[in-house]
Motif scaffolding. Sequence first.
Motif, PDB file in Angstrom:
ATOM      1  N   ILE A   1     -11.680   0.285  13.989  1.00  0.00           N
ATOM      2  CA  ILE A   1     -11.752  -0.811  13.132  1.00  0.00           C
ATOM      3  C   ILE A   1     -11.419  -2.022  14.016  1.00  0.00           C
ATOM      4  CG2 ILE A   1     -10.914  -2.162  11.381  1.00  0.00           C
ATOM      5  CD1 ILE A   1     -10.836   0.435   9.669  1.00  0.00           C
ATOM      6  N   LEU A   2     -10.367  -2.030  14.618  1.00  0.00           N
ATOM      7  CA  LEU A   2      -9.793  -3.171  15.469  1.00  0.00           C
ATOM      8  C   LEU A   2     -10.438  -3.513  16.672  1.00  0.00           C
ATOM      9  CD1 LEU A   2      -5.967  -2.643  14.706  1.00  0.00           C
ATOM     10  CD2 LEU A   2      -7.287  -4.476  13.853  1.00  0.00           C
ATOM     11  N   THR A   3     -10.884  -2.298  17.355  1.00  0.00           N
ATOM     12  CA  THR A   3     -11.237  -2.466  18.592  1.00  0.00           C
ATOM     13  C   THR A   3     -12.812  -2.851  18.468  1.00  0.00           C
ATOM     14  OG1 THR A   3      -9.925  -0.735  19.524  1.00  0.00           O
ATOM     15  CG2 THR A   3     -11.968  -1.250  20.510  1.00  0.00           C
TER      16      THR A   3
ATOM     17  N   PHE B   1      -5.006 -13.042  14.589  1.00  0.00           N
ATOM     18  CA  PHE B   1      -5.457 -11.669  15.023  1.00  0.00           C
ATOM     19  C   PHE B   1      -4.495 -10.932  15.714  1.00  0.00           C
ATOM     20  CE2 PHE B   1      -7.212  -8.352  17.691  1.00  0.00           C
ATOM     21  CZ  PHE B   1      -7.872  -7.399  16.628  1.00  0.00           C
ATOM     22  N   GLU B   2      -3.886 -11.719  16.596  1.00  0.00           N
ATOM     23  CA  GLU B   2      -2.881 -11.258  17.651  1.00  0.00           C
ATOM     24  C   GLU B   2      -1.291 -10.761  16.813  1.00  0.00           C
ATOM     25  OE1 GLU B   2      -2.278 -12.635  21.414  1.00  0.00           O
ATOM     26  OE2 GLU B   2      -3.956 -13.968  21.389  1.00  0.00           O
ATOM     27  N   ARG B   3      -1.147 -12.069  15.866  1.00  0.00           N
ATOM     28  CA  ARG B   3       0.120 -11.924  15.213  1.00  0.00           C
ATOM     29  C   ARG B   3       0.055 -10.765  13.987  1.00  0.00           C
ATOM     30  NH1 ARG B   3       1.739 -14.717  10.586  1.00  0.00           N
ATOM     31  NH2 ARG B   3      -0.205 -16.092  10.554  1.00  0.00           N
ATOM     32  N   MET B   4      -1.363 -10.369  13.545  1.00  0.00           N
ATOM     33  CA  MET B   4      -1.321  -9.481  12.594  1.00  0.00           C
ATOM     34  C   MET B   4      -1.200  -8.181  13.235  1.00  0.00           C
ATOM     35  SD  MET B   4      -4.611  -8.718  10.035  1.00  0.00           S
ATOM     36  CE  MET B   4      -5.683  -8.192  11.297  1.00  0.00           C
ATOM     37  N   LEU B   5      -1.411  -7.969  14.551  1.00  0.00           N
ATOM     38  CA  LEU B   5      -1.049  -6.398  15.318  1.00  0.00           C
ATOM     39  C   LEU B   5       0.238  -6.227  15.407  1.00  0.00           C
ATOM     40  CD1 LEU B   5      -3.761  -7.047  18.271  1.00  0.00           C
ATOM     41  CD2 LEU B   5      -4.011  -5.730  16.222  1.00  0.00           C
ATOM     42  N   HIS B   6       1.045  -7.194  14.938  1.00  0.00           N
ATOM     43  CA  HIS B   6       2.379  -6.893  14.800  1.00  0.00           C
ATOM     44  C   HIS B   6       2.812  -6.164  13.518  1.00  0.00           C
ATOM     45  CE1 HIS B   6       3.948  -8.671  18.480  1.00  0.00           C
ATOM     46  NE2 HIS B   6       2.968  -9.411  18.203  1.00  0.00           N
ATOM     47  N   SER B   7       2.019  -5.773  12.557  1.00  0.00           N
ATOM     48  CA  SER B   7       2.267  -5.426  11.108  1.00  0.00           C
ATOM     49  C   SER B   7       2.115  -3.711  11.260  1.00  0.00           C
ATOM     50  CB  SER B   7       1.091  -5.820  10.409  1.00  0.00           C
ATOM     51  OG  SER B   7       0.973  -7.297  10.231  1.00  0.00           O
ATOM     52  N   PRO B   8       2.848  -3.250  10.619  1.00  0.00           N
ATOM     53  CA  PRO B   8       3.062  -1.755  10.694  1.00  0.00           C
ATOM     54  C   PRO B   8       1.388  -1.125  10.408  1.00  0.00           C
ATOM     55  CG  PRO B   8       4.486  -2.666   9.373  1.00  0.00           C
ATOM     56  CD  PRO B   8       3.906  -3.852   9.522  1.00  0.00           C
ATOM     57  N   ASP B   9       1.111  -0.074  10.786  1.00  0.00           N
ATOM     58  CA  ASP B   9      -0.151   0.549  10.631  1.00  0.00           C
ATOM     59  C   ASP B   9      -0.428   0.965   9.151  1.00  0.00           C
ATOM     60  OD1 ASP B   9      -0.388   0.613  13.409  1.00  0.00           O
ATOM     61  OD2 ASP B   9      -0.436   2.982  13.579  1.00  0.00           O
ATOM     62  N   PRO B  10       0.541   1.644   8.294  1.00  0.00           N
ATOM     63  CA  PRO B  10       0.034   1.579   7.023  1.00  0.00           C
ATOM     64  C   PRO B  10      -0.249   0.310   6.207  1.00  0.00           C
ATOM     65  CG  PRO B  10       2.244   2.675   7.557  1.00  0.00           C
ATOM     66  CD  PRO B  10       2.049   1.818   8.684  1.00  0.00           C
ATOM     67  N   ASP B  11       0.194  -0.772   6.746  1.00  0.00           N
ATOM     68  CA  ASP B  11       0.082  -1.951   5.911  1.00  0.00           C
ATOM     69  C   ASP B  11      -1.391  -2.452   6.376  1.00  0.00           C
ATOM     70  OD1 ASP B  11       2.388  -2.231   4.826  1.00  0.00           O
ATOM     71  OD2 ASP B  11       3.169  -3.786   6.086  1.00  0.00           O
ATOM     72  N   LEU B  12      -1.659  -2.258   7.594  1.00  0.00           N
ATOM     73  CA  LEU B  12      -3.073  -2.696   8.233  1.00  0.00           C
ATOM     74  C   LEU B  12      -4.247  -1.888   7.365  1.00  0.00           C
ATOM     75  CD1 LEU B  12      -2.459  -3.124  11.951  1.00  0.00           C
ATOM     76  CD2 LEU B  12      -2.852  -5.132  10.462  1.00  0.00           C
ATOM     77  N   TYR B  13      -3.836  -0.361   7.311  1.00  0.00           N
ATOM     78  CA  TYR B  13      -4.915   0.503   7.026  1.00  0.00           C
ATOM     79  C   TYR B  13      -4.925   0.103   5.326  1.00  0.00           C
ATOM     80  CZ  TYR B  13      -7.303   4.659   5.784  1.00  0.00           C
ATOM     81  OH  TYR B  13      -8.190   5.435   5.268  1.00  0.00           O
ATOM     82  N   ALA B  14      -4.008   0.023   4.690  1.00  0.00           N
ATOM     83  CA  ALA B  14      -4.132  -0.428   3.308  1.00  0.00           C
ATOM     84  C   ALA B  14      -4.642  -1.953   3.083  1.00  0.00           C
ATOM     85  CB  ALA B  14      -2.587  -0.519   2.822  1.00  0.00           C
ATOM     86  N   TRP B  15      -4.712  -2.838   3.900  1.00  0.00           N
ATOM     87  CA  TRP B  15      -5.372  -3.942   3.690  1.00  0.00           C
ATOM     88  C   TRP B  15      -6.767  -3.657   4.202  1.00  0.00           C
ATOM     89  CZ3 TRP B  15      -1.440  -6.824   7.373  1.00  0.00           C
ATOM     90  CH2 TRP B  15      -0.466  -6.983   6.566  1.00  0.00           C
ATOM     91  N   PHE B  16      -7.084  -3.126   5.141  1.00  0.00           N
ATOM     92  CA  PHE B  16      -8.440  -2.903   5.490  1.00  0.00           C
ATOM     93  C   PHE B  16      -9.331  -2.295   4.515  1.00  0.00           C
ATOM     94  CE2 PHE B  16      -7.016  -3.534  10.239  1.00  0.00           C
ATOM     95  CZ  PHE B  16      -6.923  -4.738  10.013  1.00  0.00           C
ATOM     96  N   MET B  17      -8.676  -1.207   3.884  1.00  0.00           N
ATOM     97  CA  MET B  17      -9.152  -0.297   2.843  1.00  0.00           C
ATOM     98  C   MET B  17      -9.381  -0.736   1.589  1.00  0.00           C
ATOM     99  SD  MET B  17     -10.678   2.337   4.700  1.00  0.00           S
ATOM    100  CE  MET B  17     -10.612   1.148   6.124  1.00  0.00           C
ATOM    101  N   GLY B  18      -8.781  -1.990   1.450  1.00  0.00           N
ATOM    102  CA  GLY B  18      -8.402  -2.540   0.306  1.00  0.00           C
ATOM    103  C   GLY B  18      -7.660  -1.825  -0.925  1.00  0.00           C
ATOM    104  N   TYR B  19      -6.544  -1.279  -0.507  1.00  0.00           N
ATOM    105  CA  TYR B  19      -5.567  -0.388  -1.124  1.00  0.00           C
ATOM    106  C   TYR B  19      -4.752  -1.326  -1.623  1.00  0.00           C
ATOM    107  CZ  TYR B  19      -8.108   3.558   0.638  1.00  0.00           C
ATOM    108  OH  TYR B  19      -9.098   4.477   0.926  1.00  0.00           O
ATOM    109  N   GLU B  20      -4.293  -2.543  -0.957  1.00  0.00           N
ATOM    110  CA  GLU B  20      -3.330  -3.474  -1.212  1.00  0.00           C
ATOM    111  C   GLU B  20      -3.579  -4.779  -0.958  1.00  0.00           C
ATOM    112  OE1 GLU B  20       0.287  -2.592   1.125  1.00  0.00           O
ATOM    113  OE2 GLU B  20       0.296  -0.432   0.337  1.00  0.00           O
ATOM    114  N   THR B  21      -3.185  -5.813  -1.522  1.00  0.00           N
ATOM    115  CA  THR B  21      -3.394  -7.005  -1.537  1.00  0.00           C
ATOM    116  C   THR B  21      -2.804  -7.723  -0.199  1.00  0.00           C
ATOM    117  OG1 THR B  21      -4.117  -7.015  -3.691  1.00  0.00           O
ATOM    118  CG2 THR B  21      -3.718  -9.439  -2.458  1.00  0.00           C
ATOM    119  N   VAL B  22      -3.175  -8.575   0.549  1.00  0.00           N
ATOM    120  CA  VAL B  22      -2.740  -8.890   1.667  1.00  0.00           C
ATOM    121  C   VAL B  22      -1.925 -10.447   0.845  1.00  0.00           C
ATOM    122  CG1 VAL B  22      -2.801 -10.203   3.949  1.00  0.00           C
ATOM    123  CG2 VAL B  22      -4.192  -8.316   3.280  1.00  0.00           C
TER     124      VAL B  22
END
Length: 87
Positions: free
Chosen positions: A28-30, A48-69
Amino acid sequence: MTTVNKAAEQKAKLVWRCRRGMLELDLILTRFLETHWDALSTEEQAIFERMLHSPDPDLYAWFMGYETVEDNDFKHMVTLIQRYGTP
């Protein structure tokens, strides 16, 4: 070093930062970085660069729509990635 070379070097470093512990996030990111980075504003690139410091589970949940940012800047970037960076 020219501005073009600096931009290419920065993008190459980001490719490595987009490599995560989850294959799904790598893809997704690449994909988003390679296809939309140059069209982003300087502010969006910084987010985008700042967001890359977020933990993988958070990023995945946001991209999949499982959690609200909660962060509004991240919310905008997640929306862009969902729209343009996922298959």
